[in-house]
Structures are given as structure tokens and as C-alpha cells.
Design a protein around this motif. Sequence first.
Motif, PDB file in Angstrom:
ATOM      1  N   LEU A 130       0.843  -1.192   0.000  1.00 35.42           N
ATOM      2  CA  LEU A 130       0.000   0.000   0.000  1.00 35.42           C
ATOM      3  C   LEU A 130       0.883   1.249   0.000  1.00 35.42           C
ATOM      4  O   LEU A 130       1.603   1.507   0.956  1.00 35.42           O
ATOM      5  N   LEU A 131       0.818   2.023  -1.082  1.00 32.15           N
ATOM      6  CA  LEU A 131       1.614   3.245  -1.223  1.00 32.15           C
ATOM      7  C   LEU A 131       0.693   4.435  -1.005  1.00 32.15           C
ATOM      8  O   LEU A 131      -0.383   4.515  -1.590  1.00 32.15           O
ATOM      9  N   TYR A 132       1.176   5.395  -0.207  1.00 30.03           N
ATOM     10  CA  TYR A 132       0.297   6.439   0.304  1.00 30.03           C
ATOM     11  C   TYR A 132       1.022   7.771   0.188  1.00 30.03           C
ATOM     12  O   TYR A 132       2.093   7.948   0.756  1.00 30.03           O
ATOM     13  N   MET A 133       0.466   8.735  -0.558  1.00 26.06           N
ATOM     14  CA  MET A 133       1.108  10.042  -0.717  1.00 26.06           C
ATOM     15  C   MET A 133       0.099  11.158  -0.503  1.00 26.06           C
ATOM     16  O   MET A 133      -0.986  11.143  -1.078  1.00 26.06           O
ATOM     17  N   PHE A 134       0.481  12.128   0.324  1.00 22.66           N
ATOM     18  CA  PHE A 134      -0.330  13.323   0.560  1.00 22.66           C
ATOM     19  C   PHE A 134       0.560  14.522   0.263  1.00 22.66           C
ATOM     20  O   PHE A 134       1.565  14.736   0.936  1.00 22.66           O
ATOM     21  N   SER A 135       0.231  15.289  -0.751  1.00 24.00           N
ATOM     22  CA  SER A 135       1.145  16.335  -1.178  1.00 24.00           C
ATOM     23  C   SER A 135       0.403  17.412  -1.952  1.00 24.00           C
ATOM     24  O   SER A 135      -0.655  17.169  -2.531  1.00 24.00           O
TER      25      SER A 135
END
Length: 223
Positions: A130-135
Amino acid sequence: NASPGYQGTFNPKYFHLLNLTLSDPTQFERDFLHEGMVNPMKAAWKLSEGVDPVSQGYGRELQTGEFGGGLQRLAVELAQAGRFRPVANGISRDEFRGFSSAEEMRRLKPKAKAMAQAELGLSQDPRAPLLYMFSRLDPQQKGTDLVLENLEKILELGAQVIFIGDTGPEEEKQKFKDAFVKLNAKFPGQLSIHVGAKPELATPGELEPGFSESTAIINAVEL
């Protein structure tokens, strides 16, 4: 923020609109003027007590022509004067943020992962990475273009991807909306994109690697 990517330069003829009181007649050229333009970044660096880049490595990079954005000589001067103080970030092998022990982390993280999958519309697959990015949507500093370029390949490997972009140009938001429409049909249950919304953590930025990657590893979404 020590990043020279956004220096806010403008024509000197508008400087009077800031209504600033200078300490002496030479301060304008000394502290504000850079290559014929008013440079707020230069002024901030020169007039502050210290400059704190986001990592030791980034602090060294800012002192080079490749990353200094024309302010590398000033960065060197500040470093020599002890006013350039990069943040020493890193990963502790003895702390488990949010958990009291490594055992508790191993026990609870699968439950947290399942909750995230359910909340964000992903398949309930405990084995899927699970890859998770907040940007913010910023191709240069946050590497969001790299996400789009490699998203289909990542999904083909069986990974699940969550992307949350809170701010950015409308054209960048539309790119992610289009990618979701195209790829969600091909990889159902593997992709969750929320642009202009907020629910971190893989930041492949060209200019600011470091802290977010460390946080992502500490709070690893896949064990």
C-alpha cells in the motif's frame, strides 16, 4: 522554508509598495537586491537569525550551483558563520511512533491498513503493498509528475495506491482526475485518488527528499 525554488523576485520599482523602513541607505542593495531584482528569499536569509533547511543533505546541496538557485554563495557564507543550520532528521530504531513497542506495531498495523483500505475504497487485501502520498500538486518540488509517469506500472505489480492532493494548479488536478478515470477501470480496488481533499506518505521530490520518506518508513503501511 529554505528552498530557493520560489524566491518571489520582483522589479525594484515596486519596492516602495512594501513600505519598509531600511536601517541605512546601503541596506537595499546589500540585503534585498540580487541580480537586478528585489529578492525576498535573499532578504529573509540575510536578515534572519538562522536558516534551517529540511535535512543535512539538502543543506549541503543548497551550497552548490545546482541547487542553490543563485543563492549558493550566500548559503556558504551563512554556513561559515554558523547561521545555516540544517535539521538533522532521520529514523530511530528505538521508537515506534504511535505504538508502545514493536510487538504492538506488528499487531495493530494490519488492522489500521484494513481500515484505510475500507475507508478509501480499496480491496481488502492484507498482502497488497500500500503506497500512500499526501502532497500539494507540484511536479518540480514534490515529484507528482513522477507519480503519474509510473502509476500504471506500479499498479501492474499489484500494489494499491492512495494519492491525496490538497492544493495545486487546476491543470495538475485534472491530470490526476484523468488518471483515476483511466486506471481505476483497469485496476479496480487498487487506486484511490482524492484531489483537493485531505486524508501521507511517499514523496519522490526532486528538491526536497528526506523527512517525509523517513516518516513513511517509520509509519510503514506495509510490513
